[in-house]
Design a protein around this motif. Structure first.
Motif, PDB file in Angstrom:
ATOM      1  N   HIS A 144       1.096  -1.327  -0.067  1.00  0.00           N
ATOM      2  CA  HIS A 144       0.275   0.076  -0.409  1.00  0.00           C
ATOM      3  C   HIS A 144       0.884   1.324   0.450  1.00  0.00           C
ATOM      4  N   PRO A 145       0.384   1.801  -0.741  1.00  0.00           N
ATOM      5  CA  PRO A 145       1.126   3.717  -0.218  1.00  0.00           C
ATOM      6  C   PRO A 145       1.786   3.974   0.890  1.00  0.00           C
ATOM      7  N   VAL A 146       3.245   4.476   0.848  1.00  0.00           N
ATOM      8  CA  VAL A 146       4.190   4.916   1.916  1.00  0.00           C
ATOM      9  C   VAL A 146       4.235   5.795   1.535  1.00  0.00           C
TER      10      VAL A 146
ATOM     11  N   GLY B 283       2.988  13.854   0.076  1.00  0.00           N
ATOM     12  CA  GLY B 283       1.688  13.763   0.799  1.00  0.00           C
ATOM     13  C   GLY B 283       0.632  13.336   0.729  1.00  0.00           C
ATOM     14  N   LEU B 284       0.622  12.498  -0.622  1.00  0.00           N
ATOM     15  CA  LEU B 284      -0.470  10.729  -0.848  1.00  0.00           C
ATOM     16  C   LEU B 284       0.459  10.137  -0.725  1.00  0.00           C
ATOM     17  N   GLY B 285       1.973  10.169  -0.577  1.00  0.00           N
ATOM     18  CA  GLY B 285       3.043   7.847  -0.276  1.00  0.00           C
ATOM     19  C   GLY B 285       2.281   8.214  -1.628  1.00  0.00           C
ATOM     20  N   TYR B 286       3.918   6.674  -1.827  1.00  0.00           N
ATOM     21  CA  TYR B 286       4.140   6.251  -3.057  1.00  0.00           C
ATOM     22  C   TYR B 286       4.211   4.409  -2.551  1.00  0.00           C
ATOM     23  N   VAL B 287       3.535   3.957  -4.289  1.00  0.00           N
ATOM     24  CA  VAL B 287       3.810   2.376  -4.259  1.00  0.00           C
ATOM     25  C   VAL B 287       3.942   2.151  -5.544  1.00  0.00           C
ATOM     26  N   LEU B 288       4.778   1.179  -5.657  1.00  0.00           N
ATOM     27  CA  LEU B 288       5.539   0.590  -6.585  1.00  0.00           C
ATOM     28  C   LEU B 288       4.509  -0.624  -7.615  1.00  0.00           C
ATOM     29  N   LYS B 289       4.111  -0.015  -8.264  1.00  0.00           N
ATOM     30  CA  LYS B 289       3.624  -1.871  -9.323  1.00  0.00           C
ATOM     31  C   LYS B 289       4.756  -2.721  -9.353  1.00  0.00           C
TER      32      LYS B 289
END
Length: 236
Positions: free
Chosen positions: A19-21, A56-62
């Motif tokens: 999930h986004p971090v 500000g929203l976070g990141y997620v690697l597909k």
């Protein structure tokens, strides 16, 4: 931490999060500044990484992303170099040539900074005390293991007695002074170890043995662990 190491670690960290971090969490986990996180994420995106999100929203690697060029940490690269040099120095002719070819191929696709580090590496392999081992052709043994084929040969034991064996080879041990074939021996109906320099009249039977080599290896390891535990218990 070298930049290549840092980017690789960031990539591995993103892979661990489904999930986004947040960038702040990544910065804290990696021990770097938030600004560096943003810059390294931009670098990964430029190399094709599908990283969703924004500050500000976070990141997620597909899933499914592989770096276009090989990247290793400093210790990973040292381990790779040392291991390849050991094989080049200790392996038989075909294996030694394959090790050198593999290192050349890897070097060709490394980033410039890592290629320089590889060229300047100072981990060396000393001379082998077992010169006679280099005369033993191990390629037929490796091929039989790879394809799960039975081997026939004459074997000379330490007392000088010669016996004819049919074996199921599944592993080959590389030691400084000897190379040891590990196999199930049909003659003895048990696991046996055979020094490669004592094998003569090697015959490829072309016949597959009836069990999976992975299972044979697992059973052999279990026996080794049991024997080691027994020896330890006897000393207590």
């Amino acid at each position: 931490m070298a930049r290549s190491d840092r980017i690789l670690l960031l990539l591995q960290t993103l892979r661990q999060h489904r999930h986004p971090v947040s960038g702040e969490h990544l910065a804290e986990e990696l021990g770097i500044s938030l600004r560096t996180v943003y810059r390294d994420i931009a670098t990964l995106r430029a190399q094709g990484a599908d990283i969703r999100g924004e500050p500000g929203l976070g990141y997620v690697l597909k899933s499914g992303f592989l770096l276009p060029t090989m990247m290793f940490s400093e210790e990973e690269l040292e381990a790779l170099i040392l291991g390849t040099r050991w094989v080049a120095a200790r392996g038989d002719g075909d294996l030694a040539r394959a090790a050198n070819a593999a290192l050349t191929r890897i070097t060709a696709v490394l980033p410039h900074s890592l290629r320089t580090q590889l060229d300047e590496n100072q981990l060396l392999i000393g001379p082998s005390p077992a010169e006679t081992q280099s005369l033993t052709d191990l390629k037929p043994l490796r091929e039989a293991i790879r394809h799960g084929r039975k081997l026939g040969f004459d074997y000379t034991d330490l007392s000088g007695a010669v016996t004819e064996r049919i074996v199921w080879p599944f592993a080959l041990g590389y030691f400084d002074q000897v190379r040891v074939l590990i196999a199930w021996c049909e003659t003895r109906e048990d696991f046996r170890h055979f020094r490669a320099d004592r094998i003569d009249n090697l015959r490829q039977t072309g016949e597959r043995y009836p069990r999976r080599k992975a299972v044979l290896l697992q059973e052999w390891r279990a026996l080794q662990q049991h024997s080691e535990a027994t020896r330890t218990a006897d000393k207590i």
